[in-house]
Design a protein around this motif. Structure first.
Motif, mmCIF file in Angstrom:
data_model
loop_
_atom_site.group_PDB
_atom_site.id
_atom_site.type_symbol
_atom_site.label_atom_id
_atom_site.label_comp_id
_atom_site.label_asym_id
_atom_site.label_seq_id
_atom_site.Cartn_x
_atom_site.Cartn_y
_atom_site.Cartn_z
ATOM 1 N N THR A 119 60.204 83.945 104.467
ATOM 2 C CA THR A 119 60.603 84.388 103.137
ATOM 3 C C THR A 119 59.955 83.517 102.069
ATOM 4 N N ALA A 120 59.810 84.089 100.897
ATOM 5 C CA ALA A 120 59.298 83.362 99.740
ATOM 6 C C ALA A 120 60.322 83.490 98.617
ATOM 7 N N ILE A 121 60.484 82.409 97.859
ATOM 8 C CA ILE A 121 61.549 82.333 96.861
ATOM 9 C C ILE A 121 60.964 81.869 95.538
ATOM 10 N N LEU A 122 61.393 82.548 94.479
ATOM 11 C CA LEU A 122 61.027 82.101 93.149
ATOM 12 C C LEU A 122 62.265 82.189 92.272
ATOM 13 N N GLU A 123 62.592 81.094 91.600
ATOM 14 C CA GLU A 123 63.775 81.102 90.751
ATOM 15 C C GLU A 123 63.511 80.344 89.453
ATOM 16 N N GLY A 124 64.358 80.611 88.488
ATOM 17 C CA GLY A 124 64.256 79.923 87.216
ATOM 18 C C GLY A 124 64.139 80.851 86.019
ATOM 19 N N THR A 125 63.845 82.124 86.228
ATOM 20 C CA THR A 125 63.746 83.060 85.114
ATOM 21 C C THR A 125 65.120 83.295 84.497
ATOM 22 N N LYS A 126 65.200 83.181 83.182
ATOM 23 C CA LYS A 126 66.468 83.402 82.490
ATOM 24 C C LYS A 126 66.674 84.892 82.202
ATOM 25 N N VAL A 127 67.924 85.322 82.347
ATOM 26 C CA VAL A 127 68.293 86.721 82.131
ATOM 27 C C VAL A 127 69.257 86.784 80.950
ATOM 28 N N PHE A 128 68.880 87.530 79.913
ATOM 29 C CA PHE A 128 69.702 87.674 78.719
ATOM 30 C C PHE A 128 70.164 89.128 78.563
ATOM 31 N N ILE A 129 71.322 89.313 77.927
ATOM 32 C CA ILE A 129 71.759 90.653 77.534
ATOM 33 C C ILE A 129 70.759 91.207 76.523
ATOM 34 N N SER A 130 70.399 92.457 76.625
ATOM 35 C CA SER A 130 69.505 93.066 75.646
ATOM 36 C C SER A 130 70.292 93.432 74.387
ATOM 37 N N ASP A 131 69.569 93.675 73.302
ATOM 38 C CA ASP A 131 70.245 94.102 72.080
ATOM 39 C C ASP A 131 70.900 95.467 72.270
ATOM 40 N N VAL A 132 70.291 96.321 73.080
ATOM 41 C CA VAL A 132 70.861 97.643 73.355
ATOM 42 C C VAL A 132 72.190 97.512 74.085
ATOM 43 N N ALA A 133 72.219 96.706 75.152
ATOM 44 C CA ALA A 133 73.440 96.521 75.928
ATOM 45 C C ALA A 133 74.507 95.806 75.110
ATOM 46 N N ALA A 134 74.094 94.837 74.273
ATOM 47 C CA ALA A 134 75.052 94.126 73.430
ATOM 48 C C ALA A 134 75.760 95.093 72.499
ATOM 49 N N GLY A 135 75.000 95.984 71.865
ATOM 50 C CA GLY A 135 75.606 96.969 70.974
ATOM 51 C C GLY A 135 76.558 97.893 71.693
ATOM 52 N N LEU A 136 76.152 98.328 72.889
ATOM 53 C CA LEU A 136 77.004 99.239 73.662
ATOM 54 C C LEU A 136 78.312 98.559 74.059
#
Length: 218
Positions: free
Chosen positions: A174-191
C-alpha cells in the motif's frame, strides 16, 4: 462532476495519491498549443478494492458541531473510528503527466459511492452522500439529502488545500499520502446554515486532514 496501464510500481502508486495533493486545474491542451496530446507517465484505470479516504476530524469542527447541537453520523459503508471518518473508495481513475510538460498534470476522479456523513439536530437530518473527488479543481462533490428528500446532486461540498501535504509513505503493498486539509465549501456552508437556522458555518471551517491509502499496482 467530470470523469476524465499502470506502469512501474512507484509511479503508479504516486499517481493515485496525487488525487488529494495541492490544487491543480483540469488538464487541457499542451503548452505549445500544437494540438498534439501529451502522453501520461502513468494511469490507474480502476481505483477500488481495499482503498480508503480517511479524514481525521479537527477539534474546531467537532467543537462547532457541539455548539450547534449537531450530532454527526456515518452512512452506508463509512466508519467513524478513533476520531476519523473513513470512506471506502469504490471507483475512479487518474492520469498523471510529466510536470512542466503541460500546465496541469493530474486529471481523473475518485469515487466513494454508497457512503457518507450525516448531521442531525432535533427533527432535521442532513446527509452528505456519494463523495467524488475532482483533483483538477481540488474539490469534493456529493449528493445532499434533507429529511429523506434529495436537495442537491453533485453539489460542491468540500474544498481541498494540499499545502501541508506530507511525503509519500509506503507500507507493504500500500501507499499512503496524508496532510491535505479539507474545508467546508461556501456552497455547503450556506446550505447547512439555511437548514439548521444559523450563520456559524463558514468556508473557513476546517473539517480535518485527509489520508488516502491505495493498493500499489505490481
Amino acid at each position: 462532476m467530470r470523469t476524465h496501464k499502470p506502469s512501474r510500481k512507484t509511479i503508479a502508486g504516486i499517481a493515485g495519491l496525487l488525487l488529494l495533493a495541492a490544487p491543480l486545474a483540469a488538464c487541457g491542451e499542451d503548452e505549445a498549443g500544437s494540438g498534439n496530446a501529451p502522453t501520461p507517465v502513468a494511469e490507474i484505470v480502476d481505483l477500488k478494492g481495499g482503498e480508503t479516504t480517511a479524514i481525521k476530524l479537527d477539534t474546531g469542527f467537532t467543537d462547532a458541531l457541539t455548539s450547534l447541537k449537531l450530532t454527526p453520523g456515518v452512512l452506508g459503508s463509512a466508519k467513524l473510528t478513533d476520531g476519523s471518518l473513513i470512506f471506502p473508495i469504490t471507483g475512479g481513475n487518474v492520469s498523471v503527466f510529466t510536470p512542466g510538460e503541460v500546465p496541469n498534470y493530474v486529471v481523473g476522479q475518485i469515487q466513494h459511492e454508497s457512503s457518507g456523513l450525516s448531521l442531525k439536530a432535533g427533527g432535521t437530518t442532513v446527509e452528505l452522500r456519494n463523495f467524488n473527488v475532482d483533483p483538477g479543481v481540488s474539490r469534493v462533490y456529493g449528493d445532499v439529502v434533507v429529511n429523506g428528500d434529495v436537495a442537491a446532486t453533485a453539489a460542491y461540498l468540500f474544498r481541498l488545500n494540499g499545502s501541508t501535504l506530507k511525503d509519500l509513505q509506503t507500507e507493504g503493498d500500500t501507499a499512503i499520502l496524508e496532510g491535505t486539509k479539507v474545508f467546508i465549501s461556501d456552497v455547503a456552508a450556506g446550505l447547512l446554515n439555511d437548514t439548521f437556522g444559523t450563520d456559524a458555518v463558514t468556508d473557513q471551517l476546517l473539517v480535518g486532514v485527509a489520508k488516502i491509502t491505495v493498493k500499489v499496482p505490481s
